[in-house]
Design an enzyme around this catalytic site. Structure first.
Site, PDB file in Angstrom:
ATOM      1  N   LYS A   1       0.224  -1.478   0.153  1.00 24.49           N
ATOM      2  CA  LYS A   1      -0.040  -0.016  -0.512  1.00 24.49           C
ATOM      3  C   LYS A   1       1.335   1.106   0.188  1.00 24.49           C
ATOM      4  O   LYS A   1       0.178   2.209   0.076  1.00 24.49           O
ATOM      5  CB  LYS A   1      -1.775  -0.067   1.318  1.00 24.49           C
ATOM      6  CG  LYS A   1      -1.841  -1.032   1.282  1.00 24.49           C
ATOM      7  CD  LYS A   1      -2.824  -1.173   2.514  1.00 24.49           C
ATOM      8  CE  LYS A   1      -3.828  -2.685   2.765  1.00 24.49           C
ATOM      9  NZ  LYS A   1      -5.238  -2.110   3.183  1.00 24.49           N
TER      10      LYS A   1
ATOM     11  N   ASP B   1      -9.960   2.360   1.808  1.00 27.89           N
ATOM     12  CA  ASP B   1     -10.033   2.041   3.554  1.00 27.89           C
ATOM     13  C   ASP B   1     -10.692   3.108   4.563  1.00 27.89           C
ATOM     14  O   ASP B   1     -11.526   2.678   5.008  1.00 27.89           O
ATOM     15  CB  ASP B   1      -8.812   1.548   3.879  1.00 27.89           C
ATOM     16  CG  ASP B   1      -7.794   0.793   3.246  1.00 27.89           C
ATOM     17  OD1 ASP B   1      -8.886  -0.600   2.642  1.00 27.89           O
ATOM     18  OD2 ASP B   1      -6.470   0.295   3.519  1.00 27.89           O
TER      19      ASP B   1
END
Ligand code: ATR
Length: 268
Positions: free
Chosen positions: A65, A100
């Protein structure tokens, strides 16, 4: 045929393929969803290769990420959180998003829980905690971060406007005044433990757990026993997928079909 996928390592147990395949089927989109277990030493080549091969979109999971920030043009949220979980290759350069964060906020919206003005406690200081703390702050909440390693809680709180950092010793006092308590630690993952003391819960609060294996964690069970409302970790996973699907395809996501596919796989 369009090609989407998830890139991570390990990635074989990912729940993204069944969730997105259900969405493509429900919307009649001719697309494949592939798992890419990339070599961490060759992650740059992996992203460049995906772009060169004409991959349309990627979900990015651990440990990439942070790397994805370098290989895409991150939007403001992804830049603030310091992580990208979705890449859209339809733009040039590819765009990096952090769903997220927005997925977690959407999970609360879906449950009609308002974060605006809420006193929230985020337990943990890793990647999941970062997404939650920024998401809660953006939605107008007051944020307290509590972590086993207190210095990491302070470091995260320093990045989030108005947030405070604490050690776990402060958790009972923080919970006494909190409207929302979120677990973003790995405590409870495949184990019957909770990071929060069972007697600290009270009825007029909402518990959220980023852990989704099991779906009903000790953290959520203790909260429910005290009469609190609970939101399990599958909701955050679902809504980050919903946001990715909508970005990639420009089509409203079939939320129910995606939720069914996800929960069916989690029940296996
Ligand atoms: P992720 O990026 O998935 O959020 P991570 O960066 O590995 O995961 O973070 C794991 C979090 O769980 C950390 O906040 C960690 O606390 P430390 O910073 O003190 O390591 C927390 N954690 C893990 N095991 C724990 C335990 N037994 N008790 C309390 N917190 C724990």
């Amino acid at each position: 045929m369009d090609v989407y996928g998830i890139i991570g390592n390990p990635v074989e147990h990912s729940l993204s393929p069944p969730m997105h395949e259900a969405a493509f089927e429900e919307r009649g989109i001719d697309a494949a969803f592939v798992t890419f277990e990339a070599d961490p030493d060759r992650i740059g080549e992996a992203f460049a290769g995906a772009e060169a091969l004409g991959v349309d979109g990627l979900t990015v999971t651990l440990p990439f990420k942070g790397d994805a920030l370098e290989f895409s043009e991150p939007d403001d949220r992804a830049r603030r959180v310091g992580a990208v979980n979705t890449v859209d290759f339809a733009t040039d350069p590819p765009t990096g998003h952090n769903y997220d964060l927005s997925g977690a906020v959407r999970a609360f919206d879906h449950h009609d829980v308002s974060l605006d003005g809420a006193r929230t406690v985020v337990v943990g200081a890793g990647g999941a905690a970062r997404a939650l703390a920024f998401g809660f702050e953006e939605a107008g909440a007051e944020v307290a971060v509590a972590n086993r390693t207190e210095s990491k809680a302070h470091a995260l709180a320093d990045d989030v406007p108005g947030a405070s950092g604490h050690g776990l010793d402060d958790l009972p006092d923080l919970m006494a005044d909190a409207d929302v308590v979120a677990n973003a630690t790995s405590v409870g993952l495949e184990s019957d433990e909770s990071v929060a003391p069972a007697d600290a819960w009270h009825a007029d609060q909402v518990a959220f757990d980023a852990v989704y294996t099991p779906l009903e964690t000790r953290f959520l069970r203790d909260a429910a026993d005290a009469g609190a409302e609970t939101i399990d970790g599958a909701w955050m996973l679902l809504f980050q997928g919903v946001e990715a699907f909508e970005t990639w395809t420009g089509v409203d996501a079939p939320v129910e079909a995606m939720d069914d596919a996800l929960r069916e796989r989690l029940a296996e």
